[in-house]
Design a protein around this motif. Structure first.
Motif, mmCIF file in Angstrom:
data_model
loop_
_atom_site.group_PDB
_atom_site.id
_atom_site.type_symbol
_atom_site.label_atom_id
_atom_site.label_comp_id
_atom_site.label_asym_id
_atom_site.label_seq_id
_atom_site.Cartn_x
_atom_site.Cartn_y
_atom_site.Cartn_z
ATOM 1 N N ILE A 59 27.326 69.291 44.731
ATOM 2 C CA ILE A 59 28.740 69.243 45.110
ATOM 3 C C ILE A 59 29.604 69.843 44.015
ATOM 4 C CG2 ILE A 59 30.673 67.676 45.538
ATOM 5 C CD1 ILE A 59 28.623 65.847 46.992
ATOM 6 N N VAL A 60 29.325 69.474 42.771
ATOM 7 C CA VAL A 60 30.118 69.987 41.648
ATOM 8 C C VAL A 60 29.943 71.495 41.517
ATOM 9 C CG1 VAL A 60 30.346 69.949 39.136
ATOM 10 C CG2 VAL A 60 30.155 67.811 40.397
ATOM 11 N N MET A 61 28.729 71.984 41.640
ATOM 12 C CA MET A 61 28.474 73.424 41.522
ATOM 13 C C MET A 61 29.140 74.190 42.655
ATOM 14 S SD MET A 61 26.853 73.947 38.763
ATOM 15 C CE MET A 61 26.262 75.592 38.971
ATOM 16 N N ASN A 62 29.230 73.594 43.822
ATOM 17 C CA ASN A 62 29.848 74.251 44.962
ATOM 18 C C ASN A 62 31.362 74.322 44.800
ATOM 19 O OD1 ASN A 62 29.966 75.503 47.421
ATOM 20 N ND2 ASN A 62 29.971 73.605 48.597
#
Length: 68
Positions: free
Chosen positions: A20-23
């Motif tokens: 989620i954070v990378m997205n």
């Protein structure tokens, strides 16, 4: 070696959070203008051309430099 259910759930939750954070992060790319040749990054009256990697000779043995 047995992996407990708690460790599996924790690992999957961690992977989901990382995904989620990378997205969500938006990386900015360097445009071709930033990499163009012979361009100064300052205003012309205040610019001073300098050699990118000026030559710096190694140390004399008398100075007891590292590796010398």
């Amino acid at each position: 070696m047995v992996i407990s259910k708690k460790k599996i759930v924790f690992a999957l939750a961690l992977i989901a959070i990382i995904c989620i954070v990378m997205n969500k992060t938006e990386a900015e790319s360097i445009g071709s203008g930033a990499m163009s040749k012979d361009e100064m990054g300052c205003n012309p009256p205040n610019c001073h051309k300098q050699q990118a990697n000026p030559y710096k000779p190694g140390c004399d043995p008398i100075e007891r430099c590292r590796g010398g």
